[in-house]
Motif scaffolding. Structure first.
Motif, PDB file in Angstrom:
ATOM      1  N   ASP A  78      17.287  -1.694   8.134  1.00  0.00           N
ATOM      2  CA  ASP A  78      16.471  -0.749   8.882  1.00  0.00           C
ATOM      3  C   ASP A  78      15.040  -0.694   8.388  1.00  0.00           C
ATOM      4  OD1 ASP A  78      16.715   1.921   6.995  1.00  0.00           O
ATOM      5  OD2 ASP A  78      18.614   0.852   7.068  1.00  0.00           O
ATOM      6  N   ALA A  79      14.563   0.480   7.987  1.00  0.00           N
ATOM      7  CA  ALA A  79      13.155   0.663   7.649  1.00  0.00           C
ATOM      8  C   ALA A  79      12.754   0.014   6.327  1.00  0.00           C
ATOM      9  CB  ALA A  79      12.825   2.153   7.621  1.00  0.00           C
ATOM     10  N   ILE A  80      13.701  -0.302   5.472  1.00  0.00           N
ATOM     11  CA  ILE A  80      13.364  -0.873   4.169  1.00  0.00           C
ATOM     12  C   ILE A  80      12.700  -2.241   4.310  1.00  0.00           C
ATOM     13  CG2 ILE A  80      14.354  -1.754   2.000  1.00  0.00           C
ATOM     14  CD1 ILE A  80      14.111   1.305   2.201  1.00  0.00           C
ATOM     15  N   LEU A  81      13.097  -3.033   5.278  1.00  0.00           N
ATOM     16  CA  LEU A  81      12.491  -4.344   5.500  1.00  0.00           C
ATOM     17  C   LEU A  81      11.765  -4.399   6.847  1.00  0.00           C
ATOM     18  CD1 LEU A  81      15.226  -6.758   4.063  1.00  0.00           C
ATOM     19  CD2 LEU A  81      13.178  -5.870   2.937  1.00  0.00           C
ATOM     20  N   ASP A  82      11.185  -3.281   7.257  1.00  0.00           N
ATOM     21  CA  ASP A  82      10.440  -3.206   8.515  1.00  0.00           C
ATOM     22  C   ASP A  82       9.085  -3.900   8.359  1.00  0.00           C
ATOM     23  OD1 ASP A  82      10.059  -1.854  11.267  1.00  0.00           O
ATOM     24  OD2 ASP A  82       8.266  -1.291  10.110  1.00  0.00           O
ATOM     25  N   CYS A  83       8.854  -4.935   9.144  1.00  0.00           N
ATOM     26  CA  CYS A  83       7.634  -5.738   9.018  1.00  0.00           C
ATOM     27  C   CYS A  83       6.364  -4.905   9.197  1.00  0.00           C
ATOM     28  CB  CYS A  83       7.653  -6.883  10.026  1.00  0.00           C
ATOM     29  SG  CYS A  83       8.871  -8.158   9.655  1.00  0.00           S
ATOM     30  N   ALA A  84       6.349  -4.002  10.176  1.00  0.00           N
ATOM     31  CA  ALA A  84       5.150  -3.199  10.431  1.00  0.00           C
ATOM     32  C   ALA A  84       4.822  -2.299   9.243  1.00  0.00           C
ATOM     33  CB  ALA A  84       5.331  -2.372  11.698  1.00  0.00           C
ATOM     34  N   ARG A  85       5.844  -1.693   8.641  1.00  0.00           N
ATOM     35  CA  ARG A  85       5.611  -0.832   7.469  1.00  0.00           C
ATOM     36  C   ARG A  85       5.114  -1.643   6.282  1.00  0.00           C
ATOM     37  NH1 ARG A  85      10.334   2.785   5.841  1.00  0.00           N
ATOM     38  NH2 ARG A  85       8.708   3.740   4.587  1.00  0.00           N
ATOM     39  N   ASP A  89      -7.034 -12.652   7.482  1.00  0.00           N
ATOM     40  CA  ASP A  89      -6.994 -11.571   8.477  1.00  0.00           C
ATOM     41  C   ASP A  89      -6.027 -10.459   8.086  1.00  0.00           C
ATOM     42  OD1 ASP A  89      -8.769 -12.964  10.170  1.00  0.00           O
ATOM     43  OD2 ASP A  89      -7.110 -14.147  10.970  1.00  0.00           O
ATOM     44  N   GLY A  90      -5.692 -10.335   6.830  1.00  0.00           N
ATOM     45  CA  GLY A  90      -4.725  -9.331   6.397  1.00  0.00           C
ATOM     46  C   GLY A  90      -3.398  -9.978   6.082  1.00  0.00           C
ATOM     47  N   ALA A  91      -2.420  -9.151   5.844  1.00  0.00           N
ATOM     48  CA  ALA A  91      -1.103  -9.660   5.460  1.00  0.00           C
ATOM     49  C   ALA A  91      -0.369 -10.249   6.651  1.00  0.00           C
ATOM     50  CB  ALA A  91      -0.276  -8.540   4.849  1.00  0.00           C
ATOM     51  N   SER A  92       0.312 -11.348   6.395  1.00  0.00           N
ATOM     52  CA  SER A  92       1.233 -11.943   7.356  1.00  0.00           C
ATOM     53  C   SER A  92       2.632 -11.585   6.868  1.00  0.00           C
ATOM     54  CB  SER A  92       1.044 -13.455   7.381  1.00  0.00           C
ATOM     55  OG  SER A  92       2.086 -14.077   8.092  1.00  0.00           O
TER      56      SER A  92
END
Length: 128
Positions: free
Chosen positions: A3-10, A50-53
């Motif tokens: 769930d949220a632990i490996l959420d790419c956007a976060r 351009d930031g993190a990928s």
């Protein structure tokens, strides 16, 4: 169950706040559960111009050739990283809640642009 632990956007938001330097190799993040099971999901990130990928990949015991460093931690430790940023890496390593694995030599990590990351968090390589 990541769930949220490996959420790419976060993770991207946190990593962008950190201002990662561009690198030619990636860092993988795995839960201890997935690491022990040798299956699940691995979050892979790297700094770019351009930031993190950030991407989430299936994990079957292999990380991918681009992954030079692996961070394995329990869900609580990963939640701390997300909330408080990469400054939590060194304290989490020291108390045994996060386990870093270098998948390349120090020289290769330097060439890939990850040596500052290794040094900033007190991760050391013995010199023989």
């Amino acid at each position: 169950m990541n769930d949220a632990i490996l959420d790419c956007a976060r993770w991207k938001a946190m990593l962008d706040r950190e201002g990662l330097a561009a690198a030619d190799a990636s860092v993988g993040v795995l839960t201890k559960y997935d690491f022990a099971a040798r299956r699940g999901s691995v979050l892979v990130w790297r700094g770019t111009g351009d930031g993190a990928s950030v991407a989430l990949r299936g994990y079957d015991g292999e990380f991918g050739d681009d992954v030079a460093m692996l961070l394995v931690a329990d869900r609580d430790a990963l939640a701390e990283l997300l909330a408080d940023g990469l400054a939590q890496v060194a304290p989490l390593v020291r108390c045994g809640k996060l386990h870093p694995y270098m998948l390349r030599t120090l020289e290769a990590l330097e060439d890939a642009g990850l040596s500052d990351f290794v040094e900033d968090f007190g991760l050391v390589f013995p010199r023989h």
